[in-house]
Structure formats: structure tokens, C-alpha cells
Design a protein around this motif. Structure first.
Motif, mmCIF file in Angstrom:
data_model
loop_
_atom_site.group_PDB
_atom_site.id
_atom_site.type_symbol
_atom_site.label_atom_id
_atom_site.label_comp_id
_atom_site.label_asym_id
_atom_site.label_seq_id
_atom_site.Cartn_x
_atom_site.Cartn_y
_atom_site.Cartn_z
ATOM 1 N N ASP A 22 -7.567 0.896 -4.659
ATOM 2 C CA ASP A 22 -7.148 2.039 -3.849
ATOM 3 C C ASP A 22 -5.815 2.603 -4.325
ATOM 4 O O ASP A 22 -5.538 3.800 -4.137
ATOM 5 N N GLU A 23 -4.986 1.752 -4.901
ATOM 6 C CA GLU A 23 -3.645 2.160 -5.297
ATOM 7 C C GLU A 23 -3.549 2.616 -6.748
ATOM 8 O O GLU A 23 -2.665 3.407 -7.101
ATOM 9 N N PRO A 72 0.849 -1.184 0.000
ATOM 10 C CA PRO A 72 0.000 0.000 0.000
ATOM 11 C C PRO A 72 0.895 1.248 0.000
ATOM 12 O O PRO A 72 1.758 1.394 0.866
ATOM 13 N N GLY A 73 0.751 2.084 -1.003
ATOM 14 C CA GLY A 73 1.558 3.297 -1.073
ATOM 15 C C GLY A 73 2.729 3.254 -2.019
ATOM 16 O O GLY A 73 3.388 4.275 -2.226
ATOM 17 N N HIS A 129 -2.700 6.132 -8.088
ATOM 18 C CA HIS A 129 -1.435 6.731 -7.674
ATOM 19 C C HIS A 129 -0.242 6.223 -8.474
ATOM 20 O O HIS A 129 0.902 6.599 -8.175
ATOM 21 N N GLY A 165 -3.568 -4.533 1.117
ATOM 22 C CA GLY A 165 -4.092 -3.435 0.317
ATOM 23 C C GLY A 165 -5.079 -3.936 -0.713
ATOM 24 O O GLY A 165 -5.310 -5.138 -0.849
ATOM 25 N N TRP A 197 3.726 7.395 -8.205
ATOM 26 C CA TRP A 197 4.847 6.516 -7.855
ATOM 27 C C TRP A 197 5.950 6.609 -8.881
ATOM 28 O O TRP A 197 7.135 6.682 -8.535
#
Length: 223
Positions: A210-211, A164-165, A214, A206, A218
């Protein structure tokens, strides 16, 4: 206990029930806080472990009397296979790993890799088939494992390739980062639906949806 995917070293394991598959997630080693995942086919009782990362005694307690057929090591980094020799010695499980990392894993652990896995290979745990997705960049032979339970969202075990992220670390190597972000984008986000749940080698789970917004961030961030 309701499954949240949040586990801590020294804390309780969490169990996720999927159609045909039981997933037990545990965190080991207070310093590195690695995740290990015990997968059990609910029809046959056969079991597979994703990353014998550390604390072999704890992992063997989870395995219990049902035994262990396979240990999949997601990549060659030391923190993901410190308990491999202990677990294999106790269970006789076959070790599987990405073809490009297999030799390094054997050199580091003294344990032979019985199955060198390539992209699109499959690994069975009882009646459940796991699809191998090779995602190079974090290491040359990093792999993810995909299960598609009947009537449920896909679940993906990502090692250190996706969190996640962001994607996993490439330690300042721009070429490795470009390879990793490209492969994560094409092989994971480019083929799997938003509802796919992913389970990384450290930290919380995750969801791809949701990712996905992004990915460009990244890539721009570059790590």
C-alpha cells in the motif's frame, strides 16, 4: 476479537496469531500513544517484548507468569523505554538494542544493554528467529525486527522508522531524512514483498504494497 491492529491507550490489547508466533499489541500512555508488542513462541512459551514504552504494570500483566526472556528497544527516544527499568527488574529479561543507540538507552534508563544489535543479526524468541534490520535516520541506532512465519506473509516491527503514510520524523534534519528514506527504500522496500505487514511504534499497522507507490512522494515531501 478479530485482529485489526487498531489499539488505543486504556483499551484492550489485540492478539494476532501467526504460524509459530503469537503477537499481542497494546497501546500505552494517552499522550504519546506508544505501541508495545509482546511476542510469544507458541511452541516453547518463551516471550519477547518490543518496546517497554510506558505503563510497566500493564505490560507486566500481559507478560504474566510465562516470564520474559528479552526486551528489544527499537531506538533511544525516551517515549519508547520509560517502563524498561520496571519491566527488567520484575522479569530479569535481557535488553537488546541497536548498537549505535545502546549507550544512550543505558544513560537514559539506568539499564544495561545486554545485546547490542547490528544489521543482519538475529534475536530468538523460543524457536522463532527475528532478523534485525538496522535503519538509521530517526536515530543512529534504530532497528526493525523481521519475522517470516512459515506459509504466511512476513511481519516487520518498525519502531518509529516507518509508518503508514511515511517514514519517521527527522526533526528538520535534511541529512537524517535523506539517510532514513534511503535506508527504508533499500533495506525494507528493496528486499521485502508487497504483502509484508508492518507494525509501527505508534498507530495502526500497514502493508508495504500500500505504501510502495508513494515512496517518491515521501522523498519529494522531505519529512
Amino acid at each position: 476479537m478479530t485482529y485489526t491492529g487498531h489499539v488505543v491507550p486504556g483499551g484492550e490489547a489485540q492478539v494476532l496469531e501467526l504460524p509459530g508466533l503469537r503477537v499481542t499489541k497494546v497501546a500505552v500512555d494517552p499522550k504519546m500513544s506508544n505501541n508495545a508488542y509482546l511476542l510469544q513462541c507458541t511452541s516453547t512459551g518463551d516471550q519477547l517484548l518490543v518496546d517497554a514504552a510506558a505503563e510497566g504494570e500493564r505490560l507486566l500483566e500481559l507478560v504474566g507468569e510465562a516470564g520474559l526472556t528479552t526486551v528489544v528497544t527499537t531506538h533511544q527516544h525516551w517515549d519508547h523505554h520509560r517502563a524498561l527499568a520496571e519491566v527488567v527488574a520484575a522479569t530479569g529479561a535481557v535488553v537488546a538494542a541497536g548498537i549505535a543507540d545502546a549507550e544512550a538507552i543505558t544513560e537514559q534508563t539506568g539499564v544495561g544493554v545486554g545485546r547490542a544489535l547490528d544489521h543482519t543479526d538475529q534475536v530468538a524468541v523460543g524457536q522463532v528467529l527475528l532478523d534485525v534490520i538496522a535503519v538509521a535516520g530517526h536515530t543512529p541506532g534504530s532497528i526493525c525486527l523481521l519475522v517470516r512465519p512459515e506459509g504466511a506473509a512476513p511481519h516487520l516491527f518498525t519502531g518509529d522508522s516507518l509508518f503508514p503514510g511515511g517514514v519517521g520524523a527527522t526533526f528538520g534534519n535534511a541529512e537524517a531524512f535523506a539517510q532514513l528514506i534511503d535506508e527504508v527504500e533499500t533495506k525494507i522496500f528493496g528486499t521485502l514483498p508487497d504483502e509484508t505487514v508492518f507494525h509501527p511504534g505508534h498507530g495502526d499497522d500497514g502493508v508495504l504494497g500500500d505504501e510502495r507507490p508513494h515512496l517518491a512522494e515521501w522523498r519529494e515531501r522531505g519529512w
